[in-house]
Design an enzyme around this catalytic site. Structure first.
Site, mmCIF file in Angstrom:
data_model
loop_
_atom_site.group_PDB
_atom_site.id
_atom_site.type_symbol
_atom_site.label_atom_id
_atom_site.label_comp_id
_atom_site.label_asym_id
_atom_site.label_seq_id
_atom_site.Cartn_x
_atom_site.Cartn_y
_atom_site.Cartn_z
ATOM 1 N N LYS A 166 0.356 3.704 -3.044
ATOM 2 C CA LYS A 166 -0.715 4.472 -3.473
ATOM 3 C C LYS A 166 -0.085 5.785 -3.786
ATOM 4 O O LYS A 166 0.922 6.347 -3.241
ATOM 5 C CB LYS A 166 -1.626 4.455 -2.077
ATOM 6 C CG LYS A 166 -2.478 3.437 -1.855
ATOM 7 C CD LYS A 166 -3.369 3.860 -0.589
ATOM 8 C CE LYS A 166 -4.515 2.724 -0.339
ATOM 9 N NZ LYS A 166 -5.349 3.179 0.551
ATOM 10 N N CYS A 208 0.766 -1.117 0.169
ATOM 11 C CA CYS A 208 0.142 0.079 -0.067
ATOM 12 C C CYS A 208 0.812 1.262 0.099
ATOM 13 O O CYS A 208 0.286 2.423 0.003
ATOM 14 C CB CYS A 208 -0.837 -0.006 1.163
ATOM 15 S SG CYS A 208 -2.281 -1.161 0.971
ATOM 16 N N ASP A 228 -8.527 -3.582 -5.470
ATOM 17 C CA ASP A 228 -7.133 -3.342 -4.542
ATOM 18 C C ASP A 228 -5.969 -4.122 -5.372
ATOM 19 O O ASP A 228 -6.250 -5.205 -5.375
ATOM 20 C CB ASP A 228 -7.286 -3.489 -3.332
ATOM 21 C CG ASP A 228 -6.374 -2.195 -2.383
ATOM 22 O OD1 ASP A 228 -5.362 -2.178 -2.791
ATOM 23 O OD2 ASP A 228 -7.121 -1.788 -1.190
ATOM 24 N N THR A 265 -16.747 10.350 0.391
ATOM 25 C CA THR A 265 -16.253 10.540 1.611
ATOM 26 C C THR A 265 -14.926 9.571 1.592
ATOM 27 O O THR A 265 -14.303 9.547 2.488
ATOM 28 C CB THR A 265 -16.966 10.178 2.784
ATOM 29 O OG1 THR A 265 -17.459 8.622 2.535
ATOM 30 C CG2 THR A 265 -18.233 11.135 2.910
ATOM 31 N N ASP A 293 -11.476 -4.649 2.383
ATOM 32 C CA ASP A 293 -12.473 -3.252 1.940
ATOM 33 C C ASP A 293 -13.779 -3.679 2.108
ATOM 34 O O ASP A 293 -14.791 -2.890 2.631
ATOM 35 C CB ASP A 293 -12.015 -2.875 0.692
ATOM 36 C CG ASP A 293 -11.008 -1.838 0.440
ATOM 37 O OD1 ASP A 293 -10.326 -1.580 1.603
ATOM 38 O OD2 ASP A 293 -10.341 -1.780 -0.446
ATOM 39 N N ASP A 330 -14.175 6.369 1.099
ATOM 40 C CA ASP A 330 -14.638 5.330 1.793
ATOM 41 C C ASP A 330 -13.942 4.259 1.093
ATOM 42 O O ASP A 330 -13.148 4.299 0.046
ATOM 43 C CB ASP A 330 -16.190 5.002 1.785
ATOM 44 C CG ASP A 330 -16.441 4.587 3.301
ATOM 45 O OD1 ASP A 330 -15.769 3.845 3.645
ATOM 46 O OD2 ASP A 330 -17.646 5.107 3.788
ATOM 47 N N ASP A 331 -14.208 2.944 1.847
ATOM 48 C CA ASP A 331 -13.140 1.916 1.447
ATOM 49 C C ASP A 331 -13.692 1.160 0.128
ATOM 50 O O ASP A 331 -13.069 0.327 -0.261
ATOM 51 C CB ASP A 331 -13.252 1.135 2.538
ATOM 52 C CG ASP A 331 -12.357 1.330 3.872
ATOM 53 O OD1 ASP A 331 -11.325 1.848 3.699
ATOM 54 O OD2 ASP A 331 -13.003 1.675 4.723
ATOM 55 N N GLY A 387 -11.053 -12.958 -14.034
ATOM 56 C CA GLY A 387 -9.959 -11.580 -13.820
ATOM 57 C C GLY A 387 -9.513 -11.266 -15.153
ATOM 58 O O GLY A 387 -10.007 -11.485 -16.286
ATOM 59 N N HIS A 388 -8.269 -10.394 -14.934
ATOM 60 C CA HIS A 388 -7.648 -10.103 -16.226
ATOM 61 C C HIS A 388 -6.442 -9.703 -16.145
ATOM 62 O O HIS A 388 -5.804 -9.578 -14.951
ATOM 63 C CB HIS A 388 -8.515 -8.627 -16.410
ATOM 64 C CG HIS A 388 -7.753 -7.955 -17.881
ATOM 65 N ND1 HIS A 388 -7.989 -8.519 -19.120
ATOM 66 C CD2 HIS A 388 -6.965 -6.914 -18.095
ATOM 67 C CE1 HIS A 388 -7.757 -7.583 -20.122
ATOM 68 N NE2 HIS A 388 -6.571 -6.844 -19.416
#
Length: 353
Positions: A24, A21, A73, A53, A96, A55-56, A144-145
């Site tokens: 980020k 993380c 994520d 806000t 999350d 948010d997650d 997925g990708h």
């Protein structure tokens, strides 16, 4: 027959400019980017949580009994072991969903790998690590990708369900609420020590145990009316995510440095100057909204802004719910859960005492 490769595997962390993380975009830069465009579509009233806000996850009401949680994520390696990298990234992504008070139902893999640099069995181990965590959470990786990229990237798009009345935003804390943190801090510090070949086996084990522990208590906590707000502490550090909670509620978050739980060795490494570059970027982005007490030195500041990969839940609850919340954490294996402060009336910001 499994595919083999003659490629010699480099250290995963050597292939990326950042890790976990800590990759980020700094919060100040991200805010500036998002402020440069206006929404092109007016959201439905069924969109219970959007990006207003920070948010997650997004939450969309399906009916009176169900709301869909959607999040994504992904990041670059925080460790060199590919299986552990996959586990950490998947645990972080599912967090999350738990932070919104929900239960995951499925995931999609997000994969970017330097195909001609990494042996294919290494890439397969990353995927296998992520799948193992999803299996632990009781959900499938349903697709997925993937792309061929310069740096290794892995993560999930995850979906979950929650009752619309049990959604726990990061913005609904109330004055007088107690702040409880579910996991100890210091992941970024230990990852920096690992990259410098300073972290011993015991320290690595501590880091892996913390970053691969699913934040399942979030789903149970959502059932308590006295739990008003939940978020998870990740790339912006404790101060950054506490600040998001404070700004969302229009309150001041007060954090007691002496009550914070730490991963073994994290404070010692920080005192030696072993910190991440993301810690400084975090402080540059939001430091003007933080009030540090007289006893908070540069080392403590680095720890407070340390980016947490797959960090713990930060919960704001009514004072009378404190023991119940702590019991839920501890009954699910979160023995480091601790009361770290409270929310008070005042200008939105974070005060460290």
């Amino acid at each position: 027959m499994p595919q083999t490769s003659s490629i010699t595997a480099p250290r995963l962390t050597s292939l990326s400019h950042g890790g976990g993380c800590g990759c980020k975009i700094a919060p100040g830069v991200l805010s500036a980017l998002l402020a440069r465009h206006a929404p092109l579509f007016k959201p439905s009233a069924d969109l219970l949580v959007g990006n207003e806000t920070a948010d997650d996850a997004a939450v969309y009401r399906l009916n009176d009994e169900q709301a869909l949680i959607a999040t994504t994520d992904f990041f670059m390696p925080i460790v060199d072991d590919p299986y552990d990298f996959g586990r950490i990234a998947a645990t972080n992504a599912l967090s999350d969903v738990y932070a919104m008070g929900g239960t995951p139902i499925l995931a999609l893999a997000i994969v970017g790998m330097p195909i001609n640099v990494l042996p294919h069995e290494v890439i397969a181990d990353v995927l296998r690590g992520g799948e193992s965590v999803c299996a632990e959470a009781g959900i499938p990786v349903a697709g997925g990708h993937s792309i061929d990229s310069v740096e290794p990237i892995y993560g999930l798009a995850a979906m979950g369900l929650v009752h619309p009345k049990r959604v726990k935003r990061n913005a609904d804390a109330r004055a007088g609420d107690v702040l409880i943190l579910g996991k100890p801090l210091g992941v970024g510090i230990l990852s920096a020590a690992l990259k410098k070949n300073l972290l011993d086996a015991a320290g690595y084990r501590v880091m892996i145990e913390a970053t691969t522990q699913l934040n399942r208590p979030g789903a149970t906590l959502s059932e308590l009316p006295g739990v008003h707000a939940i978020t998870d502490v990740t790339g912006f550090g404790l101060l950054g995510h506490a600040l998001e909670m404070a700004r969302g509620a229009g309150l001041a978050a007060h954090v007691r440095l002496a009550d914070l739980p730490w991963l073994d060795q994290a404070q010692a490494y920080a005192a030696q100057g072993v910190i991440t570059g993301a810690s400084g970027r975090n402080w540059a982005s939001y430091g003007e909204s933080i009030r540090l007490g007289a006893g908070v030195d540069d080392t403590a500041r680095a720890l407070l802004t340390d980016p947490q990969t797959s960090g713990g839940l930060l919960v704001a609850c009514a004072a009378q719910e404190t023991e119940r919340v702590l019991d839920i954490f501890r009954s699910q294996g979160f023995g480091h859960a601790a009361v770290i402060g409270e929310m008070r009336e005042g200008e939105p910001g974070v005060h460290v005492e």
